[in-house]
Every structure is written in C-alpha cells, then in structure tokens.
Write an enzyme that holds these catalytic residues in place. Structure first.
Site, PDB file in Angstrom:
ATOM      1  N   LYS A   1       0.866  -1.184   0.000  1.00  0.00           N
ATOM      2  CA  LYS A   1       0.000   0.000   0.000  1.00  0.00           C
ATOM      3  C   LYS A   1       0.894   1.222   0.000  1.00  0.00           C
ATOM      4  CE  LYS A   1      -4.556   0.697   0.290  1.00  0.00           C
ATOM      5  NZ  LYS A   1      -5.636  -0.226  -0.093  1.00  0.00           N
TER       6      LYS A   1
HETATM    7  P1  NAD Z   1     -13.117   7.497  -2.032  1.00  0.00           P
HETATM    8  O1  NAD Z   1     -12.094   8.529  -1.910  1.00  0.00           O
HETATM    9  O2  NAD Z   1     -13.717   7.233  -3.369  1.00  0.00           O
HETATM   10  O3  NAD Z   1     -14.315   7.793  -1.011  1.00  0.00           O
HETATM   11  C1  NAD Z   1     -14.097   8.003   0.345  1.00  0.00           C
HETATM   12  C2  NAD Z   1     -15.405   8.432   0.981  1.00  0.00           C
HETATM   13  O4  NAD Z   1     -15.214   8.507   2.403  1.00  0.00           O
HETATM   14  C3  NAD Z   1     -15.867   9.804   0.537  1.00  0.00           C
HETATM   15  O5  NAD Z   1     -17.277   9.795   0.347  1.00  0.00           O
HETATM   16  C4  NAD Z   1     -15.514  10.713   1.707  1.00  0.00           C
HETATM   17  O6  NAD Z   1     -16.342  11.856   1.811  1.00  0.00           O
HETATM   18  C5  NAD Z   1     -15.749   9.751   2.855  1.00  0.00           C
HETATM   19  N1  NAD Z   1     -15.070  10.169   4.081  1.00  0.00           N
HETATM   20  C6  NAD Z   1     -13.799  10.590   4.226  1.00  0.00           C
HETATM   21  N2  NAD Z   1     -13.564  10.937   5.495  1.00  0.00           N
HETATM   22  C7  NAD Z   1     -14.704  10.730   6.165  1.00  0.00           C
HETATM   23  C8  NAD Z   1     -15.109  10.903   7.500  1.00  0.00           C
HETATM   24  N3  NAD Z   1     -14.256  11.374   8.419  1.00  0.00           N
HETATM   25  N4  NAD Z   1     -16.378  10.586   7.844  1.00  0.00           N
HETATM   26  C9  NAD Z   1     -17.248  10.120   6.928  1.00  0.00           C
HETATM   27  N5  NAD Z   1     -16.930   9.930   5.648  1.00  0.00           N
HETATM   28  C10 NAD Z   1     -15.677  10.235   5.264  1.00  0.00           C
HETATM   29  O7  NAD Z   1     -12.462   6.166  -1.437  1.00  0.00           O
HETATM   30  P2  NAD Z   1     -12.853   4.649  -1.737  1.00  0.00           P
HETATM   31  O8  NAD Z   1     -11.960   4.160  -2.806  1.00  0.00           O
HETATM   32  O9  NAD Z   1     -14.322   4.510  -1.861  1.00  0.00           O
HETATM   33  O10 NAD Z   1     -12.350   3.947  -0.387  1.00  0.00           O
HETATM   34  C11 NAD Z   1     -13.173   3.890   0.773  1.00  0.00           C
HETATM   35  C12 NAD Z   1     -12.685   2.772   1.660  1.00  0.00           C
HETATM   36  O11 NAD Z   1     -12.720   1.538   0.943  1.00  0.00           O
HETATM   37  C13 NAD Z   1     -11.242   2.908   2.149  1.00  0.00           C
HETATM   38  O12 NAD Z   1     -11.128   2.319   3.419  1.00  0.00           O
HETATM   39  C14 NAD Z   1     -10.464   2.078   1.138  1.00  0.00           C
HETATM   40  O13 NAD Z   1      -9.219   1.644   1.619  1.00  0.00           O
HETATM   41  C15 NAD Z   1     -11.435   0.928   0.954  1.00  0.00           C
HETATM   42  N6  NAD Z   1     -11.247   0.155  -0.271  1.00  0.00           N
HETATM   43  C16 NAD Z   1     -11.245   0.763  -1.490  1.00  0.00           C
HETATM   44  C17 NAD Z   1     -11.095  -0.026  -2.627  1.00  0.00           C
HETATM   45  C18 NAD Z   1     -11.167   0.559  -4.014  1.00  0.00           C
HETATM   46  O14 NAD Z   1     -11.159  -0.202  -4.971  1.00  0.00           O
HETATM   47  N7  NAD Z   1     -11.281   1.866  -4.193  1.00  0.00           N
HETATM   48  C19 NAD Z   1     -10.906  -1.404  -2.519  1.00  0.00           C
HETATM   49  C20 NAD Z   1     -10.922  -1.989  -1.251  1.00  0.00           C
HETATM   50  C21 NAD Z   1     -11.105  -1.197  -0.140  1.00  0.00           C
END
Ligand code: NAD
Length: 445
Positions: free
Chosen positions: A131
């Site tokens: 990561k």
């Molecule tokens: P993203 O940037 O697309 O979205 C993040 C979201 O979280 C946004 O809506 C943001 O407003 C919200 N957020 C941020 N801080 C916050 C807070 N303090 N309180 C409430 N909401 C908050 O990110 P993503 O890619 O959707 O990733 C989200 C989670 O999923 C992370 O933990 C990431 O590691 C995990 N994840 C992502 C993927 C992927 O393919 N993108 C895969 C596996 C896991």
C-alpha cells in the site's frame, strides 16, 4: 528527578483526577497497525501458526519513504512525503492501492499493506500485499498540481514499483485519472522497446488506457455479492431491507447502487461533508450524480440533515462502512442498530468495537473478505494487459462472483470449524495459505 519526587508527582496527579475516572476505565487508543497486530495474534494463536512463519508475517518486507519537491501553479515549491510499504510477496508481486489523505503515515500504510496480503491469500490470487500514499489533502490542490504531484511521486518511487514487482491501484482520493498519470510517467521512463509490455504497472486505469470493464464498481460489486451470500445463509430477504452507508465515494456509492437493485432501501448516508437521512429511501444513483457534481452529500434536497451519533444509531438491517479506519469502536459500537456490518472500508472496526458487536449479536463480514472484489478485478486487469486481451463486463462479473463467493465459503466454513468470529476465520484462511507457501518453498539460504 529523585524517586521520591516521581512518587509525589504520581500521587498528586492521582489526587487531582475526578472521581468519575475511577469507575470509567481509560480507553487506550490503538494505532491502525496495532489493530492489525492484535487481529493477527488472535488468529495465529488460535490456529497455532508455525512460530518461524509467524515472525515473517508479523513484519513488513520493505518500507519506502520519499520526500519530493513539486512546483505549484503560482511558482512556489512544496515538498511532499510519499510512502510505499511492501508487506509480503510470497504469493506473487506486491499489490495495493495509493491513498491521498492528510492521515496517511507509515503506521496506516503498514496496516493497509498487511491487509492486502491477507486479501490476496483469501481470494487465492497470485499477489502479495502493499500500500502507499501521499500525506496531502487533495482538495487543496488544483488538477494540474495533483497531476504534477502524482508524476513526481511516481518518479521518486522509481523501480520500487513495476508490472511484475509492485502494482499500485486506486484507494481513498485516487482514481482512474491518477492511475493514468502514473502509467504515463512510468512508461515514459522505460526504454521505448518495453513500453507496450508494461502497462500492467498499475490497475484501475481508465478502460481506454488498458483498464478493465467493471473495475470502477468492482469493490462495491464484491461487497454486494458477499451480502447476497450472507442473506442466502440467513434466509434474509434483501428486497425491502434497509441499509446505511458511511462514505459515498467509489466503494460506498457503488455498493449502494448495486444493493438497491435488490430492492433494498438506502436510508442514511454519511460522508466527509455531513449526514443525510430519509426513512423512505434515497435513489443511490441520483445521489451519486449529486455527489459527483457537488463534492459531497450535504445539501441533498431529497433528505434531511442529521448528526453523526444519530447516523450511527439509525435503525437499518445493514451498515456498510466505506470511508476510513477506526469508525466502530468501544464508543460507537453500542450505538449501532443493525443486523449486519459489511465492511467496505479497510479497518473500520477496531478490536474493542469487534468484541461489542459480537456480544450484541451483530454479524460482521470483515474487510479482508468483504472488500476484496477490488483486488480480484485488479488481478483480472493485470492478466488482460499481460495477455493483450479484453474481457466483456459479463465475463468479469461472472469471474468476480466465483472468486468472492468461494472466498466467502472458505471463511464461513473456517469460522464454523474453529468456532470463532469471521474476522479471525478470515485471518486463519489467509495465514494457513501463506504457511503452506513458506513450508513448500523454504527460507533462503
Ligand atoms: P473514495 O475517496 O472514493 O471515497 C471516500 C469516501 O469517504 C468519501 O465519500 C468521503 O467523503 C468519505 N469520508 C472521508 N472521510 C470521512 C469521515 N471522516 N467521515 C465520513 N466519511 C468520510 O475512497 P474509496 O476508494 O471509496 O475507499 C473507501 C474505503 O474503501 C477505504 O477504506 C479504502 O481503503 C477501501 N477500499 C477501497 C477499494 C477501491 O477499490 N477503491 C478497494 C478496497 C477497499
């Protein structure tokens, strides 16, 4: 200071404490990597993981920290700090996302890298775990500044990433556009003769730049396939069920849109801008369009604003945390009013939160199983790039479904065999596989 003085100091501090602290135990806040370590130790003890292999897996392999300068739009120079942690590559190349967020630090990246190793092992894909990220608030920079930051970070990482060695992907605040800039920078630094063979250096690229159909929705799609399995096992009807989502970015918004296709109702959403609520349900697709346009859920007219504690206690069947770590803790777990927590985010529940959910009879599908659909489709993208193939969306979905449902069943059956919670079971599945890999290969020299 003399021993006496130390004692006096301790006594005087104790005397000053309010009486309430005697009955309210102090809650130590653990770091994200400490959470990983506690999860790991619990599973390793229960399965009696080989002591030597335990030593290897309890550590990351490589930790790269880079400080690099970038010229801003106004001519100023800023220095940025970027990270790449490579936890393990016994199963295949290091693999994992890049995050742009002010909280990014070595501890968080270590934790996220370690979880990636377990995810690849649970889904049986030939990758290890890594990561990375940059400690920035991307909202403070223009598009051209973000492009330059991304390109300079890629340059700073140099050959510590590579298509057969370590393959980044999107995570919080990064997306297909950022992957396209990484790709372009990486390829520009290769000899012309190898440029065409190396576009699998990143996944989650735009489809036109070698990306995979369905990678955008893949993590949410995986979450929903897993929820479908859970619903089947529990004879639970998704049609008419209610759910709440924290985080409405890639993972949260896709999970909501796909769960809605089963007739489930999205009743509350929290993101970094605020919380919205509508007990009659909100159209997730329409809301996703609004968020793309406005940058967050706040101000959405077809819902009312509520506060954070009210969000957490909203009655619903399913809670999908899809934002950041340490959201379900000793303080917040007692508030939840749901049957199932399906972890779209990485590390949303800390070990104290886990214990409370267990006692309260709330099922948890752990992150390393629940959100593994993203890395599975990243693997499909990587394979297509290597073979110069293009798969149709239906084929991607069907292969993803097979991978994640098989992983779900492995974890479910292991939980039954070991009479343990699903997170520990997911760890046991991952650690058992890695134990076999190390036992077969041996340790060099
Ligand atoms: P993203 O940037 O697309 O979205 C993040 C979201 O979280 C946004 O809506 C943001 O407003 C919200 N957020 C941020 N801080 C916050 C807070 N303090 N309180 C409430 N909401 C908050 O990110 P993503 O890619 O959707 O990733 C989200 C989670 O999923 C992370 O933990 C990431 O590691 C995990 N994840 C992502 C993927 C992927 O393919 N993108 C895969 C596996 C896991």
């Amino acid at each position: 200071m003399s021993e006496k003085a130390v004692m006096m100091d301790t006594v005087s501090q104790q005397a000053e404490k309010p009486a309430a602290s005697a009955v309210q135990p102090l809650r130590k806040k653990y770091s994200v990597y400490e959470n990983v370590t506690r999860q790991f130790n619990k599973a390793a003890n229960l399965m009696r993981l080989d002591a030597n292999i335990r030593k290897i897996l309890a550590n990351t392999m490589n930790e790269i920290v880079v400080h690099f300068p970038v010229k801003m739009d106004d001519g100023r120079l800023e220095i940025f700090t970027g990270y790449r942690v490579q936890h393990n590559n016994a199963q295949g190349p290091f693999k994992g996302g890049l995050r742009y967020h002010p909280n990014v630090d070595i501890d968080e990246v270590r934790a996220l890298a370690t979880w990636m190793t377990w995810k690849s092992a649970i889904t049986q894909i030939p990758f290890g775990g890594a990561k990375g990220g940059i400690q920035i608030d991307p909202t403070q920079y223009s598009r051209s500044e973000l492009e330059h930051i991304t390109r300079r970070f890629t340059f700073a990482l140099g050959d510590t990433i590579g298509p057969e060695y370590d393959i980044p992907a999107p995570d919080v605040n990064t997306n297909a556009q950022i992957m396209a800039w990484i790709l372009d920078t990486y390829l520009s630094l290769r000899p012309p003769t190898s440029r065409q063979n190396e576009c699998h250096v990143v996944t989650g690229k735009p489809v036109e730049a070698g990306g995979c159909a369905g990678r955008d929705k893949a993590t949410g799609q995986g979450v929903v396939y897993i929820i479908e399995e859970w619903a089947r096992d529990h004879r639970f009807e998704l049609n008419g069920a209610t759910f709440i989502v924290q985080g409405f970015g890639n993972v949260g918004s896709w999970t909501a849109q796909l769960l809605q296709e089963h007739g489930s109702r999205l009743v509350a959403v929290e993101d970094v801008t605020g919380v919205i609520y509508n007990p009659k349900g909100m159209d997730a697709k329409h809301l996703a369009g609004y968020v793309r346009h406005k940058g967050g859920v706040t101000g959405y007219k077809l819902a009312e604003a509520i506060d954070h504690p009210t969000f957490l206690s909203t009655p619903a069947d399913i809670f999908v945390p899809a934002a950041l770590e340490n959201q379900i803790t000793a303080d917040t777990a007692p508030l939840l009013n749901v049957k199932l927590v399906a972890e779209g985010a990485n590390g949303p529940t800390d070990p104290e939160g886990d214990e409370i959910l267990q006692v309260r009879g709330i099922d948890v599908i752990p992150d390393i199983l629940c959100n593994a659909g993203g890395v599975v489709v990243s693997y499909f993208e990587w394979l297509q790039n290597k073979r110069s193939e293009i798969w149709e969306l239906a084929e991607v979905d069907q292969k993803l479904h097979k991978k994640v449902t098989e992983a779900y069943r492995r974890v479910r059956d292991t939980a039954k065999d070991h009479q343990t919670d699903w997170r520990t079971a997911a760890y046991i599945v991952a650690l058992s596989r890695l134990e076999r890999v190390y036992k077969e290969r041996g340790i060099f020299p």
